[in-house]
Every structure is written in C-alpha cells, then in structure tokens.
Scaffold this motif. Sequence first.
Motif, PDB file in Angstrom:
ATOM      1  N   ALA A 285      -3.216  17.693  57.621  1.00 38.82           N
ATOM      2  CA  ALA A 285      -4.795  18.109  57.652  1.00 38.82           C
ATOM      3  C   ALA A 285      -4.748  19.036  59.076  1.00 38.82           C
ATOM      4  N   VAL A 286      -5.618  20.149  58.927  1.00 45.55           N
ATOM      5  CA  VAL A 286      -5.696  20.669  60.238  1.00 45.55           C
ATOM      6  C   VAL A 286      -7.012  20.462  60.833  1.00 45.55           C
ATOM      7  N   ARG A 287      -6.778  20.039  62.097  1.00 49.19           N
ATOM      8  CA  ARG A 287      -8.047  19.541  62.752  1.00 49.19           C
ATOM      9  C   ARG A 287      -9.108  20.548  62.890  1.00 49.19           C
ATOM     10  N   GLY A 288     -10.130  20.327  62.548  1.00 47.07           N
ATOM     11  CA  GLY A 288     -11.269  21.363  62.655  1.00 47.07           C
ATOM     12  C   GLY A 288     -11.388  22.161  61.609  1.00 47.07           C
ATOM     13  N   GLU A 289     -10.809  21.954  60.549  1.00 42.70           N
ATOM     14  CA  GLU A 289     -10.904  22.832  59.355  1.00 42.70           C
ATOM     15  C   GLU A 289     -11.266  21.815  58.101  1.00 42.70           C
ATOM     16  N   LEU A 290     -11.718  22.456  57.331  1.00 42.04           N
ATOM     17  CA  LEU A 290     -12.063  21.554  55.915  1.00 42.04           C
ATOM     18  C   LEU A 290     -10.676  20.993  55.453  1.00 42.04           C
ATOM     19  N   ASP A 291     -10.838  19.860  55.149  1.00 43.02           N
ATOM     20  CA  ASP A 291      -9.312  19.082  54.757  1.00 43.02           C
ATOM     21  C   ASP A 291      -9.337  19.172  52.910  1.00 43.02           C
ATOM     22  N   LEU A 292      -8.466  20.063  52.636  1.00 41.10           N
ATOM     23  CA  LEU A 292      -8.281  20.764  51.285  1.00 41.10           C
ATOM     24  C   LEU A 292      -6.885  20.111  50.570  1.00 41.10           C
ATOM     25  N   ARG A 293      -6.368  19.162  51.384  1.00 40.64           N
ATOM     26  CA  ARG A 293      -5.043  18.643  51.101  1.00 40.64           C
ATOM     27  C   ARG A 293      -5.013  18.112  49.479  1.00 40.64           C
ATOM     28  N   GLU A 294      -6.213  17.594  48.983  1.00 40.43           N
ATOM     29  CA  GLU A 294      -6.082  16.847  47.826  1.00 40.43           C
ATOM     30  C   GLU A 294      -6.128  17.885  46.675  1.00 40.43           C
ATOM     31  N   LEU A 295      -6.575  19.241  46.946  1.00 40.79           N
ATOM     32  CA  LEU A 295      -6.924  20.293  45.792  1.00 40.79           C
ATOM     33  C   LEU A 295      -5.489  20.525  45.238  1.00 40.79           C
ATOM     34  N   PRO A 296      -4.289  20.843  46.012  1.00 38.03           N
ATOM     35  CA  PRO A 296      -2.950  21.127  45.207  1.00 38.03           C
ATOM     36  C   PRO A 296      -2.426  20.031  44.462  1.00 38.03           C
ATOM     37  N   CYS A 297      -2.798  18.720  44.761  1.00 35.76           N
ATOM     38  CA  CYS A 297      -2.500  17.637  44.098  1.00 35.76           C
ATOM     39  C   CYS A 297      -3.380  17.504  42.888  1.00 35.76           C
ATOM     40  N   VAL A 298      -4.446  17.648  42.965  1.00 37.35           N
ATOM     41  CA  VAL A 298      -5.241  17.663  41.542  1.00 37.35           C
ATOM     42  C   VAL A 298      -4.808  18.733  40.722  1.00 37.35           C
ATOM     43  N   MET A 299      -4.408  20.099  41.219  1.00 40.29           N
ATOM     44  CA  MET A 299      -4.127  21.108  40.317  1.00 40.29           C
ATOM     45  C   MET A 299      -2.698  20.477  39.793  1.00 40.29           C
ATOM     46  N   GLN A 300      -1.726  19.953  40.541  1.00 32.03           N
ATOM     47  CA  GLN A 300      -0.514  19.490  40.093  1.00 32.03           C
ATOM     48  C   GLN A 300      -0.705  18.443  38.930  1.00 32.03           C
ATOM     49  N   LEU A 301      -1.456  17.509  39.186  1.00 28.21           N
ATOM     50  CA  LEU A 301      -1.829  16.516  38.031  1.00 28.21           C
ATOM     51  C   LEU A 301      -2.165  17.196  36.848  1.00 28.21           C
ATOM     52  N   LEU A 302      -3.473  18.211  36.731  1.00 26.86           N
ATOM     53  CA  LEU A 302      -3.768  18.801  35.794  1.00 26.86           C
ATOM     54  C   LEU A 302      -2.602  19.448  34.949  1.00 26.86           C
ATOM     55  N   ARG A 303      -1.750  20.211  35.647  1.00 25.55           N
ATOM     56  CA  ARG A 303      -0.681  21.046  35.246  1.00 25.55           C
ATOM     57  C   ARG A 303       0.453  20.226  34.422  1.00 25.55           C
ATOM     58  N   GLU A 304       1.049  19.100  35.313  1.00 28.41           N
ATOM     59  CA  GLU A 304       1.711  18.128  34.874  1.00 28.41           C
ATOM     60  C   GLU A 304       1.494  17.803  33.443  1.00 28.41           C
ATOM     61  N   HIS A 305       0.482  17.267  33.345  1.00 24.81           N
ATOM     62  CA  HIS A 305      -0.235  16.356  32.099  1.00 24.81           C
ATOM     63  C   HIS A 305      -0.611  17.197  31.105  1.00 24.81           C
ATOM     64  N   GLY A 306      -0.721  18.626  31.518  1.00 22.45           N
ATOM     65  CA  GLY A 306      -1.519  19.584  30.545  1.00 22.45           C
ATOM     66  C   GLY A 306      -2.965  19.284  30.164  1.00 22.45           C
ATOM     67  N   LEU A 307      -3.681  19.002  31.165  1.00 28.78           N
ATOM     68  CA  LEU A 307      -5.084  18.491  31.156  1.00 28.78           C
ATOM     69  C   LEU A 307      -6.079  19.822  31.234  1.00 28.78           C
ATOM     70  N   ALA A 308      -6.748  19.827  30.258  1.00 26.70           N
ATOM     71  CA  ALA A 308      -7.817  20.797  30.388  1.00 26.70           C
ATOM     72  C   ALA A 308      -9.413  20.322  30.241  1.00 26.70           C
ATOM     73  N   PRO A 309      -9.916  19.856  31.019  1.00 30.97           N
ATOM     74  CA  PRO A 309     -11.020  18.575  31.021  1.00 30.97           C
ATOM     75  C   PRO A 309     -12.391  19.731  30.935  1.00 30.97           C
ATOM     76  N   GLU A 310     -13.463  18.978  30.323  1.00 33.99           N
ATOM     77  CA  GLU A 310     -14.424  19.798  30.337  1.00 33.99           C
ATOM     78  C   GLU A 310     -15.560  19.602  31.358  1.00 33.99           C
ATOM     79  N   LEU A 311     -15.066  18.497  32.159  1.00 34.32           N
ATOM     80  CA  LEU A 311     -15.750  18.330  33.591  1.00 34.32           C
ATOM     81  C   LEU A 311     -14.855  17.402  34.310  1.00 34.32           C
ATOM     82  N   VAL A 312     -14.820  17.727  35.557  1.00 37.56           N
ATOM     83  CA  VAL A 312     -14.113  16.963  36.535  1.00 37.56           C
ATOM     84  C   VAL A 312     -15.081  16.236  37.757  1.00 37.56           C
ATOM     85  N   LEU A 313     -15.067  14.915  37.660  1.00 37.68           N
ATOM     86  CA  LEU A 313     -15.808  14.087  38.663  1.00 37.68           C
ATOM     87  C   LEU A 313     -14.749  13.534  39.725  1.00 37.68           C
ATOM     88  N   PHE A 314     -15.135  13.729  41.151  1.00 37.41           N
ATOM     89  CA  PHE A 314     -14.167  12.925  42.007  1.00 37.41           C
ATOM     90  C   PHE A 314     -15.076  12.353  43.197  1.00 37.41           C
TER      91      PHE A 314
END
Length: 166
Positions: free
Chosen positions: A43-72
């Motif tokens: 994480a970069v100090r002082g900036e919005l922590d977006l480390r989870e974004l590529p993780c979620v995108m990889q999960l969706l790609r890896e499992h071929g998921l196309a959700p109608e809604l995402v809750l987190f």
Amino acid sequence: MKLIVAVHVDGAQATAAAVAFEAWDAAEATKTYVCRIAHVEKAVRGELDLRELPCVMQLLREHGLAPELVLFEGFVHLDADETPGLGQHLHQALGGKVPVVGVSKRGLPGLSAQFEVMREDEAPPLFVTCAGIDIGAAKARLRGMHGRKRVPTLMKLAARLAKNQD
C-alpha cells in the motif's frame, strides 16, 4: 448470479474469495470460489488502498465469472460527495455495467445517516455505499439478507474463505 467478494492480504500474497448467491435472503451460497494471488504490491502511504482491485479482477477472470452485482466489505464512495473508493474503481473496471455495493462496519467522517442500515435493534449500523444501483434499493436488500446478526451470513462466509478459515 450475485457475488460477495472478499480479499485477505497477507504480506506480499493475497487470497480472493467469492460467494455466489441468487436470492437476497439465501442462507447458503450457490457456489464459492477462491483465488490465490502470489504477489500484491505494498500500500502507498497517503493514497487510497486499491490493492484488492487486481485481486478481485483476477478472481473474476480465473473463474470466468460475470456477476449481475458485486457486494464487498468496504466503500464505493468515501463521502456524500461521492469521492471514489475501492468500489467505484471496481465499478469502472467492470465497464460501469455491474452494480457494486460496499458495506462497512464503520463509518467515515463524510458519510451521513442516509448511508446507515440497521440490521438488528441494538447493534451499531452498517454503512452502505453503491454505484449502479439506487442507495435505497441497496439498503433494503442488505437489510433483507440472511442472518440474525449485524453482518449477513454470506458476507461472513466470504471473509472466512478469504482468510482460509473454511
């Protein structure tokens, strides 16, 4: 299918998990998915922590998921002025076509009572922010989710899967 996603970062590695469900009041997941991420940037100090974004995108790609809604668990917006949070970045990464609902157990200074949802009488409220769905609809659906406690059953399951506790 609707998805609840959770990411657990452990040092330079992470685990992303998703719980699929159809009905908002479902007590059990339709299916669960887990994805291990070998390297996550710090994480970069002082900036919005977006480390989870590529993780979620990889999960969706890896499992071929196309959700109608995402809750987190987290924030779509950081305040009533709609300063982008992780969820807004996820909504944009999904082409702006998939509604994203963020749920948090703690509030932020810029969030008023309009973002609060009471799931049980004496517990503190949850805070809901969203993109691509009306805030009233998101709050009503969260309120109707299964579980007698403050945090819905399927959100707890997603968090446990991400933390490798199931």
